[in-house]
Design a protein around this motif. Structure first.
Motif, mmCIF file in Angstrom:
data_model
loop_
_atom_site.group_PDB
_atom_site.id
_atom_site.type_symbol
_atom_site.label_atom_id
_atom_site.label_comp_id
_atom_site.label_asym_id
_atom_site.label_seq_id
_atom_site.Cartn_x
_atom_site.Cartn_y
_atom_site.Cartn_z
ATOM 1 N N SER A 40 26.943 -6.452 -6.658
ATOM 2 C CA SER A 40 26.434 -6.012 -7.963
ATOM 3 C C SER A 40 27.337 -6.532 -9.086
ATOM 4 C CB SER A 40 26.352 -4.481 -8.033
ATOM 5 O OG SER A 40 25.446 -4.004 -7.064
ATOM 6 N N LEU A 65 26.631 -10.168 -9.556
ATOM 7 C CA LEU A 65 25.345 -10.324 -10.239
ATOM 8 C C LEU A 65 25.523 -10.082 -11.739
ATOM 9 C CD1 LEU A 65 22.260 -10.777 -9.802
ATOM 10 C CD2 LEU A 65 22.039 -8.295 -9.618
ATOM 11 N N LYS A 122 26.937 -12.806 -13.541
ATOM 12 C CA LYS A 122 26.083 -14.006 -13.434
ATOM 13 C C LYS A 122 26.649 -15.070 -12.496
ATOM 14 C CE LYS A 122 23.490 -13.535 -17.706
ATOM 15 N NZ LYS A 122 23.945 -12.197 -18.113
ATOM 16 N N ASP A 125 22.365 -14.989 -8.507
ATOM 17 C CA ASP A 125 21.171 -14.611 -9.265
ATOM 18 C C ASP A 125 20.369 -13.471 -8.662
ATOM 19 O OD1 ASP A 125 20.080 -16.144 -7.305
ATOM 20 O OD2 ASP A 125 19.774 -17.900 -8.618
ATOM 21 N N ARG A 126 20.727 -13.039 -7.444
ATOM 22 C CA ARG A 126 20.156 -11.777 -6.988
ATOM 23 C C ARG A 126 20.991 -11.179 -5.851
ATOM 24 N NH1 ARG A 126 14.730 -12.551 -3.402
ATOM 25 N NH2 ARG A 126 15.665 -13.907 -1.848
ATOM 26 N N SER A 162 18.847 -2.973 -2.807
ATOM 27 C CA SER A 162 19.000 -4.334 -2.275
ATOM 28 C C SER A 162 17.700 -4.847 -1.642
ATOM 29 C CB SER A 162 20.121 -4.366 -1.226
ATOM 30 O OG SER A 162 19.636 -3.941 0.046
ATOM 31 N N ARG A 163 16.660 -4.041 -1.631
ATOM 32 C CA ARG A 163 15.371 -4.368 -0.997
ATOM 33 C C ARG A 163 15.505 -4.485 0.531
ATOM 34 N NH1 ARG A 163 17.120 -8.145 -3.767
ATOM 35 N NH2 ARG A 163 16.637 -9.788 -2.261
#
Ligand SMILES: *Cc1c(COP(=O)(O)O)cnc(C)c1O
Length: 369
Positions: free
Chosen positions: A240, A243, A246, A249-250, A307-308
């Motif tokens: 995180s 992310l 930057k 990107d995920r 996080s899916r």
């Protein structure tokens, strides 16, 4: 970072208080602080987790960690099997006490020392206690470790060798935790808990930073064992932060793995329940993740969702074959560490071909004989 933050009330507690819970027993997190990832500087530093200095919770003037580090971190990332070119193992047992818990212990003990702690107490089913005992020895701090009676004799020997006082508690892992909390009520004792103390997760988050640097990107999926969630939450925080800065990107998906004999998190996740109900441990070879009532359960379930990813359970009879498979690839891990590869085989739909998957080898086999 001058304060802990209560997870329920958002109340701030000074770090100097050395508290391990807030009012009404609420869990504590760390107040957010700014982090940075200056790659040129990072690459010029030794291959340890301390190369990510600008993202660790120490002021530039605080070099307490320099006399405590044993060179932990920056563990190898290797292809496990030529037939699975996108599957990588991070050999995180290549650490001073042979488990990834050294990441958290190095950071937590350095912080405890700089706060002026003199006597650490900790409870664990083995590896976290071993790590804290080793770093306490190195830091010159007194240390008392509580363990359940079923703990592997090898781990007990390791703890004693580091000069920690060992307290063996009859009954469950939870009984051991209660005994340690009681002991921690003494004024001069610092509860160096890998579960409750947020600084431990500041160490485990470096697993994410190393992967990012070693792969040059975030992997698609992480397979992580989960009991108390020190590695899951550490990875979630670490990625995180990358992310937010930057650098990636995920977030990678997190597929967390429990033993089917003790899987409160799998159940809560499947039932879409934010509250993790305790279970009864039915007994498993994966002793390192057999946590019946994970204190940070709600945070773990949230991290996996964000996080899916998912949480899966592994049947007991898959553990030993998975351990043998890893041995056939040259790696001798403790049984807990075999659940990751078992999950990779048992849940193929989570691992589409051509996606990069990383699993950790968390603890060395020699600890568990
Ligand atoms: C601690 C540990 C785990 C699980 O970590 P949690 O923080 O409890 O989720 C997995 N494997 C090994 C070898 C461990 O020592």
């Amino acid at each position: 970072m001058k304060h802990y933050l209560g997870t329920k009330t958002g109340r701030r507690y000074p770090i100097e208080s050395m508290a391990w819970h807030g009012d009404g027993g609420e869990l504590l997190d760390l107040e957010p602080f700014s982090v940075a990832f200056p790659l040129d500087k990072i690459r010029a530093r030794p291959g340890t987790l301390w190369r990510y200095q600008e993202a660790l919770p120490f002021d530039a003037s605080d070099d307490s960690w320099k006399s405590i580090t044993m060179g932990e971190g920056f563990t190898p990332l290797v292809q496990l099997d030529p037939e699975q070119p996108h599957l990588f193992a991070k050999v995180d047992y290549m650490m001073p006490t042979l488990s990834f818990k050294d990441r958290g212990a190095a950071v937590l003990v350095a912080k405890a020392k700089s706060l002026g702690a003199k006597h650490l107490v900790q409870d664990s089913s083995g590896n976290a206690g071993t790590s804290i005992a080793a770093y306490a020895a190195r830091a010159g701090l007194r240390c008392t470790i509580f363990v359940p009676e079923a703990t592997s004799p090898k781990k007990l020997k390791q703890i004693s060798l580091f000069g920690a006082e060992l307290r063996i508690i009859a009954g469950s892992r939870e009984a051991t935790a209660s005994a340690a909390k009681e002991f921690a009520k003494q004024d001069d004792v610092f509860y160096a808990s890998h579960v409750y103390n947020p600084f431990f997760y500041q160490g485990t988050k470096t697993y994410a930073f190393e992967l990012w640097e070693q792969l040059g990107k975030a992997p698609d999926t992480l397979i992580l064992p989960v009991g108390n969630g020190t590695l899951v939450l550490g990875c979630f925080y670490g990625f995180s932060e990358l992310l937010a800065a930057k650098m990636i990107d995920r977030l990678p998906r997190i597929v967390a793995v429990q033993s089917g004999q003790c899987d409160p998190l799998t159940r809560a996740f499947a039932n879409d329940n934010p509250v993790v109900e305790p279970v009864v441990n039915q007994g498993t070879a994966a002793e390192g993740i057999a946590i019946a009532a994970p204190a940070r359960g709600t945070q773990i379930v949230h991290a996996i969702r964000a996080s899916r990813g998912t949480i899966v359970s592994i049947a007991e009879d898959l553990i030993e074959p998975a351990r043998r498979y890893l041995a056939s690839r040259g790696y001798d891990v403790e049984p807990t560490s075999a659940v990751n590869i078992a999950a990779f085989t048992a849940y193929p739909k989570w691992f589409p071909p051509n996606e990069t998957v990383v699993l950790p080898l968390c603890g060395a086999g020699i600890k568990s004989l």
